[in-house]
Design a protein around this motif. Structure first.
Motif, mmCIF file in Angstrom:
data_model
loop_
_atom_site.group_PDB
_atom_site.id
_atom_site.type_symbol
_atom_site.label_atom_id
_atom_site.label_comp_id
_atom_site.label_asym_id
_atom_site.label_seq_id
_atom_site.Cartn_x
_atom_site.Cartn_y
_atom_site.Cartn_z
ATOM 1 N N GLU A 136 6.977 13.634 -3.933
ATOM 2 C CA GLU A 136 6.054 13.328 -5.015
ATOM 3 C C GLU A 136 4.612 13.400 -4.519
ATOM 4 N N ALA A 137 4.373 12.833 -3.335
ATOM 5 C CA ALA A 137 3.024 12.839 -2.780
ATOM 6 C C ALA A 137 2.549 14.264 -2.516
ATOM 7 N N TYR A 138 3.438 15.115 -2.025
ATOM 8 C CA TYR A 138 3.043 16.488 -1.741
ATOM 9 C C TYR A 138 2.648 17.226 -3.015
ATOM 10 N N HIS A 139 3.425 17.076 -4.061
ATOM 11 C CA HIS A 139 3.096 17.759 -5.319
ATOM 12 C C HIS A 139 1.774 17.238 -5.893
ATOM 13 N N LEU A 140 1.534 15.946 -5.761
ATOM 14 C CA LEU A 140 0.250 15.396 -6.202
ATOM 15 C C LEU A 140 -0.897 15.931 -5.349
ATOM 16 N N LEU A 141 -0.631 16.105 -4.067
ATOM 17 C CA LEU A 141 -1.659 16.658 -3.184
ATOM 18 C C LEU A 141 -2.044 18.068 -3.618
ATOM 19 N N VAL A 142 -1.059 18.893 -3.986
ATOM 20 C CA VAL A 142 -1.369 20.252 -4.432
ATOM 21 C C VAL A 142 -2.326 20.201 -5.622
ATOM 22 N N THR A 143 -2.066 19.263 -6.535
ATOM 23 C CA THR A 143 -2.974 19.103 -7.675
ATOM 24 C C THR A 143 -4.352 18.640 -7.212
ATOM 25 N N ARG A 144 -4.389 17.655 -6.314
ATOM 26 C CA ARG A 144 -5.669 17.149 -5.801
ATOM 27 C C ARG A 144 -6.433 18.261 -5.086
ATOM 28 N N TYR A 145 -5.726 19.086 -4.338
ATOM 29 C CA TYR A 145 -6.367 20.167 -3.605
ATOM 30 C C TYR A 145 -7.118 21.094 -4.561
ATOM 31 N N HIS A 146 -6.499 21.405 -5.690
ATOM 32 C CA HIS A 146 -7.138 22.311 -6.646
ATOM 33 C C HIS A 146 -8.141 21.591 -7.538
ATOM 34 N N GLN A 147 -8.114 20.253 -7.542
ATOM 35 C CA GLN A 147 -9.155 19.509 -8.245
ATOM 36 C C GLN A 147 -10.487 19.580 -7.511
ATOM 37 N N GLY A 148 -10.418 19.727 -6.193
ATOM 38 C CA GLY A 148 -11.625 19.733 -5.381
ATOM 39 C C GLY A 148 -12.052 21.141 -5.005
ATOM 40 N N THR A 180 0.828 -1.206 0.000
ATOM 41 C CA THR A 180 0.000 0.000 0.000
ATOM 42 C C THR A 180 0.863 1.257 0.000
ATOM 43 N N LEU A 181 1.943 1.225 0.758
ATOM 44 C CA LEU A 181 2.838 2.388 0.783
ATOM 45 C C LEU A 181 3.512 2.596 -0.567
ATOM 46 N N THR A 225 10.639 6.001 3.223
ATOM 47 C CA THR A 225 11.289 6.021 1.915
ATOM 48 C C THR A 225 11.707 4.624 1.490
ATOM 49 N N LEU A 226 12.264 3.855 2.419
ATOM 50 C CA LEU A 226 12.647 2.483 2.105
ATOM 51 C C LEU A 226 11.423 1.619 1.790
ATOM 52 N N ALA A 227 10.294 1.972 2.374
ATOM 53 C CA ALA A 227 9.066 1.225 2.105
ATOM 54 C C ALA A 227 8.457 1.584 0.760
ATOM 55 N N GLY A 228 8.989 2.644 0.122
ATOM 56 C CA GLY A 228 8.526 2.990 -1.213
ATOM 57 C C GLY A 228 7.672 4.240 -1.306
#
Length: 488
Positions: free
Chosen positions: A330-342, A145-146, A322-325
């Motif tokens: 990357e997640a933060y930048h995707l979140l910024v996009t998700r934030y503006h999607q909603g 999942t991670l 990080t070792l778990a993957g």
């Protein structure tokens, strides 16, 4: 570290700062006007275009006067804290005061939450469609999942995460997954966890103030930390849990830089690392941590040995994820996009950038508004080398660092609405400004909160101004919780 109350030191009553009650009332009145403007302007914007996505702006709440099973308990806790809180804070041994503060904060938060009843007030708060418990069953294989976590952040992705899981690093959701694994699954246990752990944040703030400023100021702040209107959102919100983790990271760092065991720095670093993987925005707690290092008696430069355990502890959680993957950036930048999607992309920045501050008034209360006025006065006008002034200046700098973190979060544009819960880790550190309301108000005046028992003589505590401010704090929380149906 000097533990003598500033008010008991020679010349302490001769402050260069005008402390007249009228100025405090002006500050509180200005805060009331800000909230009034936010409500009126917000209702107009919401009525015209429904772009705020808040039924009772600036709060995410709806009008709904009600009573509940927690009402009698909340009123009794408020009366007891106002009547006996200042005196107990002055008289009790320190080792008793810290757990009592935690216990009373828990009682206040639980009673307010139970105004809405066990089911709505606690048990289902973290089970709604946007919350963490909606996806607990998707963590059956945690490493897998991670590794795939970032693939489900955007709204267009397959099986995208609920809003709160997408909006936070995975340590937030993993907390509730692990609770479920040890047999504490479901919304009830999740709510109990957040309230019980979240209430410890008050104790962490006391420990920090005592270490960096002095014990008298910590004791003066204790009743205001307990009766904070923030308790309305501390129960039940995961952000209360986040606030506690961040607060203990700060507290342990304060102990480390003021001469305690350097290993406290290692534990502090571990908690700071965890904090950053609970919420992206809590990286701003670094501003409070920086203030702690500056204010410490030895500081990091004075005790370079602290750097090793601090950095080692800080690296643990990021390295593990990080070792778990999981890639935080990357997640933060995707979140910024998700934030503006909603709704974040629709809510008007021009309203929320100042209405968020009105939210902060409702969370911290009018006493904090007055305390922040005096905080500014301490920094601007007071001679720091005068007897008894250094501790006040240190507390003022700590509060100012928290205010700076909050303002940076506000200007970022990633905090449009819902700051009544999102900013709990920052607003918690504004409450100690209320300690300044207990100090002498002019030459020859008698301190309103002074004299610890070991110095001899009865504590002169709980003067009318102190109890009046505490009453205002409690009434605000009770009114908010009984007149509005909050989302948290």
């Amino acid at each position: 570290m000097n533990r003598t109350p500033p008010s008991a030191e020679p010349g302490a009553a001769h402050s260069g700062v005008p402390r007249g009650p009228s100025r405090d009332l002006y500050a509180a009145g200005t805060a009331v006007l800000l909230v009034t403007a936010a409500v009126l302007v917000g209702r107009h914007i919401q009525g015209a275009g429904r772009t705020l996505f808040a039924d009772w702006p600036p709060l995410l709440a709806s009008w709904g006067p009600h009573l509940g099973p927690g009402t009698p308990a909340a009123v009794l806790v408020a009366i007891a804290a106002v009547a006996y809180g200042p005196a107990l804070a002055a008289r009790l041994p320190w080792r008793a005061l810290v757990p009592l503060t935690w216990g009373t904060a828990m009682a206040w938060t639980y009673s307010l939450a139970l105004v809405d009843g066990w089911h709505r007030g606690i048990a289902v708060r973290l089970t709604t469609p946007h919350e963490y418990l909606q996806a607990v069953d998707r963590f059956d294989d945690i490493p897998a999942t991670l590794r795939d976590f970032t693939q489900h952040i955007l709204l267009g992705s397959p099986d995208h995460w609920p809003a709160h899981i997408a909006g936070h690093p995975p340590a937030a959701a993993l907390t509730f997954v692990l609770l479920d694994r040890i047999g504490l699954g479901g919304g009830g246990w999740a709510g109990v966890w957040c309230i019980t752990v979240g209430a410890t944040a008050c104790a962490a703030v006391l420990v920090t103030i005592r270490a960096l400023a002095d014990e008298a100021l910590a004791r003066a702040a204790a009743p205001f930390l307990v009766l904070a209107p923030a308790a309305v959102w501390m129960g039940t919100s995961a952000d209360a849990y986040f606030a506690a983790v961040a607060a203990w990271a700060v507290a342990l760092l304060a102990l480390a830089v003021t001469g305690r065991s350097p290993w406290w720095a290692g534990v502090s670093g571990l908690l700071f690392g965890l904090t950053c993987y609970l919420s992206y925005g809590l990286t701003l707690v670094a501003l409070i941590a920086a203030a702690v290092m500056v204010l410490g008696r030895h500081g990091i430069r004075g005790r370079p040995a602290l750097l090793v355990p601090l950095l080692a502890g800080l690296a643990v959680v990021p390295t593990a994820f990080t070792l778990a993957g999981f890639n935080w950036w990357e997640a933060y930048h995707l979140l910024v996009t998700r934030y503006h999607q909603g709704v974040g992309g629709i809510r008007p920045y021009g309203y929320w950038v100042w209405a968020n501050l009105a939210c902060t008034v409702l969370v911290t209360g009018l006493a904090t508004a007055a305390g922040l006025r005096q905080t500014g006065a301490v920094l601007v006008r007071r001679r720091r080398d005068a007897p008894g002034r250094a501790a006040e200046a240190r507390l003022a700098l700590l509060v100012s660092a928290a205010l700076l973190a909050l303002l940076v979060a506000d200007l970022s544009g990633m905090s449009k609405a819902e700051t009544e819960r999102v900013w709990l880790p920052f607003t918690l550190w504004l409450l100690p400004a209320c300690a300044f309301l207990t100090l002498p108000r002019g030459p020859g005046s008698s301190p309103k909160f002074s004299t610890l028992p070991e110095q001899g003589g009865p504590p002169r505590t709980g003067g009318t101004p102190v109890r009046a401010w505490l009453t205002a704090q409690a009434l605000l929380a009770l009114l908010l919780n009984h007149l509005l149906l909050t989302r948290w």
